[in-house]
Scaffold this motif. Structure first.
Motif, PDB file in Angstrom:
ATOM      1  N   PHE A  32      -1.866   8.143   9.551  1.00  0.00           N
ATOM      2  CA  PHE A  32      -0.213   8.298  10.328  1.00  0.00           C
ATOM      3  C   PHE A  32       0.259   8.634  11.013  1.00  0.00           C
ATOM      4  O   PHE A  32       1.344   8.313  11.196  1.00  0.00           O
ATOM      5  N   GLU A  33      -0.216   9.240  11.995  1.00  0.00           N
ATOM      6  CA  GLU A  33       0.002   9.344  13.225  1.00  0.00           C
ATOM      7  C   GLU A  33       0.940   7.789  14.257  1.00  0.00           C
ATOM      8  O   GLU A  33       1.609   7.964  14.123  1.00  0.00           O
ATOM      9  N   ALA A  34      -0.506   7.411  13.867  1.00  0.00           N
ATOM     10  CA  ALA A  34      -0.297   5.880  14.835  1.00  0.00           C
ATOM     11  C   ALA A  34       0.226   4.983  13.459  1.00  0.00           C
ATOM     12  O   ALA A  34       0.483   3.985  14.279  1.00  0.00           O
ATOM     13  N   ALA A  35       0.598   4.916  12.722  1.00  0.00           N
ATOM     14  CA  ALA A  35       1.689   3.575  11.745  1.00  0.00           C
ATOM     15  C   ALA A  35       2.654   3.353  11.818  1.00  0.00           C
ATOM     16  O   ALA A  35       3.272   4.212  11.994  1.00  0.00           O
ATOM     17  N   ASP A  36       2.891   2.534  11.368  1.00  0.00           N
ATOM     18  CA  ASP A  36       4.688   2.086  11.832  1.00  0.00           C
ATOM     19  C   ASP A  36       5.103   1.863  10.505  1.00  0.00           C
ATOM     20  O   ASP A  36       4.440   2.117   9.220  1.00  0.00           O
ATOM     21  N   CYS A  37       6.501   2.898  10.757  1.00  0.00           N
ATOM     22  CA  CYS A  37       7.245   3.306  10.071  1.00  0.00           C
ATOM     23  C   CYS A  37       7.321   2.090   8.913  1.00  0.00           C
ATOM     24  O   CYS A  37       7.416   2.608   7.477  1.00  0.00           O
ATOM     25  N   GLN A  38       7.976   1.194   8.860  1.00  0.00           N
ATOM     26  CA  GLN A  38       7.886  -0.131   7.815  1.00  0.00           C
ATOM     27  C   GLN A  38       6.857  -0.095   7.661  1.00  0.00           C
ATOM     28  O   GLN A  38       6.903  -0.526   5.685  1.00  0.00           O
ATOM     29  N   TRP A  39       5.292  -0.044   8.102  1.00  0.00           N
ATOM     30  CA  TRP A  39       4.651  -0.708   7.362  1.00  0.00           C
ATOM     31  C   TRP A  39       4.115   0.654   6.322  1.00  0.00           C
ATOM     32  O   TRP A  39       4.178   0.119   5.377  1.00  0.00           O
ATOM     33  N   LEU A  40       3.950   1.758   6.505  1.00  0.00           N
ATOM     34  CA  LEU A  40       3.788   3.073   5.594  1.00  0.00           C
ATOM     35  C   LEU A  40       5.076   3.449   4.313  1.00  0.00           C
ATOM     36  O   LEU A  40       3.696   3.215   3.894  1.00  0.00           O
ATOM     37  N   PHE A  41       6.584   2.676   4.742  1.00  0.00           N
ATOM     38  CA  PHE A  41       6.812   3.327   3.323  1.00  0.00           C
ATOM     39  C   PHE A  41       7.759   1.915   3.190  1.00  0.00           C
ATOM     40  O   PHE A  41       8.835   1.651   2.727  1.00  0.00           O
ATOM     41  N   GLY A  42       6.998   0.797   3.233  1.00  0.00           N
ATOM     42  CA  GLY A  42       8.056  -0.790   2.564  1.00  0.00           C
ATOM     43  C   GLY A  42       7.021  -0.731   1.000  1.00  0.00           C
ATOM     44  O   GLY A  42       6.423   0.540   0.299  1.00  0.00           O
ATOM     45  N   SER A  43       7.772  -1.871   0.399  1.00  0.00           N
ATOM     46  CA  SER A  43       7.592  -1.757  -0.894  1.00  0.00           C
ATOM     47  C   SER A  43       6.300  -1.905  -1.531  1.00  0.00           C
ATOM     48  O   SER A  43       5.084  -2.151  -1.442  1.00  0.00           O
ATOM     49  N   GLY A  44       6.120  -0.729  -2.908  1.00  0.00           N
ATOM     50  CA  GLY A  44       5.255  -0.940  -3.187  1.00  0.00           C
ATOM     51  C   GLY A  44       4.270   0.676  -2.655  1.00  0.00           C
ATOM     52  O   GLY A  44       3.476   0.667  -4.150  1.00  0.00           O
ATOM     53  N   CYS A  45       4.342   1.064  -1.558  1.00  0.00           N
ATOM     54  CA  CYS A  45       3.274   1.836  -0.963  1.00  0.00           C
ATOM     55  C   CYS A  45       3.903   3.288  -1.115  1.00  0.00           C
ATOM     56  O   CYS A  45       2.839   4.134  -1.453  1.00  0.00           O
ATOM     57  N   PRO A  46       5.083   4.206  -1.945  1.00  0.00           N
ATOM     58  CA  PRO A  46       5.415   5.341  -1.848  1.00  0.00           C
ATOM     59  C   PRO A  46       4.618   5.703  -3.162  1.00  0.00           C
ATOM     60  O   PRO A  46       3.972   6.999  -3.424  1.00  0.00           O
TER      61      PRO A  46
END
Length: 507
Positions: free
Chosen positions: A56-70
């Motif tokens: 979580f600390e290293a992840a890119d925001c766009q990658w983390l909260f992209g479509s389908g991920c929430p």
């Protein structure tokens, strides 16, 4: 999390090919719930939690909260909350967990709290990120705000399952969550920032509902505290629409055989009574259900329970007695307040435990004020209670005798036409108490003695007014036979009173 990781300058590792976040978290969920981690034990699962925190600390925001991920991220949050929870009790046999079990749960809670803090920090960063903003993370917050709130309140409460380290981190997590969703307090988070806005209370109660059933609410020691704390954050007018979801658990907890659960349940009921409109309480006969539940508690021998039940009943009685039809009937039939006071006086008359006597006497004046002139229905028994309680020393604080003096004062003010025939009994009891206080050599503080003498003096003055000066005549003989300075001072105040300072209510 080394999907084809390659080393770069600085010794850090990045994946050569980054898979979609949904795929990554789905695989982590499978490994966490059904894979080798669960078979290998808690140490491997703890390692997964720490690795996930670093992800979580290293992840890119766009990658983390992209479509389908929430949706998948929401499932991860729920799974981690379950991982940090205590094991369920199989039976209502107390809390058999050992210190080692609590310590292990505290370690899991600390790791999960750090992970949630990292996740919320990433949400906060996403609000200012390009191509994201608050709109991108709102679906995610809608899925995880409730579970994270319950997790924080559960482990922030003081109990054998929590540790000072985990409590401080849990409250830090709650404050971070409130900041992330844009709320100033937990009350605002639950009720909404404006009256017409729906907060998170309904969602939180929906999540708690499976844990608040008759068969499940005792399986976790923290469930009742989370419910009670959450309930007390929501006030009028936001609580009314949720009455059907909060009243049954409150009744269930108050009906338990353990005193601490009864007290907690009654406190929840009192909060509901004070913050839900009377019309909604009377709908579906909820007010009568609450009344019967509270009335049954009056038979208890626990002073702590009586002390919360009596004020709760006093708050409920106006709701039960507001019927215009009942008020127009002549003569007025006995009301629930009459029935409660009759039972209370019956218990008081034979009670010998000081703690219970104090609890009863502390709340008795409010019942007299509530009944007003209708207190005349209970004067015979009330007189015996007043005389009996004035005779007994109540300890350094004299809580019972002070409460009874206030009761007598209110009774004289409301039922003064009936006091002349009781003058001899009440005058004797008051003078005996004044003498006992004057010659008392116990460690009772002087302010308490002064309050007792002042209360007795006020009652004597009121008795003199409603008996057309008979008290002054009778006290003349006492003043010649008693030389104690405090008794003399009390008599002088009564005899020097020319006109009433308080207007006696008319019948």
């Amino acid at each position: 999390c080394g999907w084809g990781s390659t080393e770069r300058e600085g010794g850090t590792y990045l994946p050569a090919v980054v898979p979609p976040a949904e795929q990554v978290f789905s695989q982590i969920m499978q490994l966490f719930e059904t894979g080798g981690a669960q078979q290998a034990g808690n140490s491997t699962r703890a390692g997964l939690v720490r690795n996930l925190c670093m992800l979580f600390e290293a992840a890119d925001c766009q990658w983390l909260f992209g479509s389908g991920c929430p949706k998948v991220l929401g499932d991860v949050v729920v799974a981690l909350s379950d991982y940090a929870a205590l094991a369920k009790q199989e039976a209502d046999t107390g809390d058999p967990r050992s210190d080692a079990a609590y310590a292990a749960a505290a370690d899991r809670t600390a790791d999960v709290s750090l992970l949630f803090l990292s996740l919320l920090a990433k949400v906060e960063a996403s609000k200012d990120a390009e191509n994201l903003g608050i709109g991108a993370v709102r679906p995610f917050l809608g899925l995880v705000a409730g579970p994270i709130y319950i997790f924080a309140v559960t482990h922030g409460a003081e109990g054998p399952w929590s540790h000072p380290r985990t409590r401080s981190r849990a409250w830090e997590l709650l404050n971070t969550l409130l900041q992330t969703v844009g709320c100033q307090s937990a009350a605002e988070f639950l009720r909404g920032q404006r009256e017409e806005e729906e907060g998170w209370f309904a969602k939180v109660m929906q999540l708690l509902k499976p844990e608040l059933k008759k068969e499940t609410w005792k399986l976790s020691p923290a469930t009742k505290y989370v419910f009670a704390w959450t309930l007390q954050q929501v006030t009028w007018p936001w609580l009314g629409p949720q009455l059907e979801s909060v009243l049954p658990p409150s009744l269930l907890i108050s009906d338990d055989y353990r005193v601490e659960n009864k007290i907690l349940g009654v406190q929840c009921l009192n909060h509901i009574i004070l913050n839900v409109p009377a019309a909604e309480l009377c709908q579906f006969n909820w007010a009568q259900v609450v009344y019967h539940a509270l009335y049954n508690h009056l038979h208890t021998r626990e002073a702590q329970l009586i002390q919360v039940v009596l004020p709760c009943l006093l708050d409920l009685l106006p709701v039960l007695e507001r019927s215009p039809l009942q008020q127009r009937r002549k003569p007025r039939p006995p009301t629930p307040c009459d029935k409660v006071l009759q039972l209370v006086l019956t218990h008081m008359e034979a009670e010998h435990l000081l703690l219970l006597r104090r609890a009863y006497a502390r709340n008795l004046p409010a019942f007299v004020e509530r009944l007003g002139i209708r207190i005349t229905r209970h004067l015979k028994r009330l007189e015996r209670v007043i005389v009996g309680y004035l005779e007994v020393y109540d300890g350094p604080e004299e809580t019972a005798r002070l409460g009874i003096l206030e009761t007598l004062k209110c009774t004289i003010q409301h039922a003064w036409p009936r006091m002349a025939c009781r003058l001899a009994v009440l005058l004797q009891a008051l003078l005996r108490m004044v003498w006992d206080v004057a010659v008392d050599r116990s460690p009772t503080p002087e302010p308490v003695k002064a309050a007792l003498l002042q209360g007795a003096t006020e009652c004597l003055i009121l008795l003199d007014r409603c008996s057309e000066g008979q008290v002054k005549v009778l006290l003349e003989g006492v003043s010649h036979s008693c030389e104690d300075e405090r008794v003399q001072e009390c008599i002088r105040k009564v005899q020097a009173e020319p006109e009433p300072q308080l207007i006696l209510p008319t019948a």
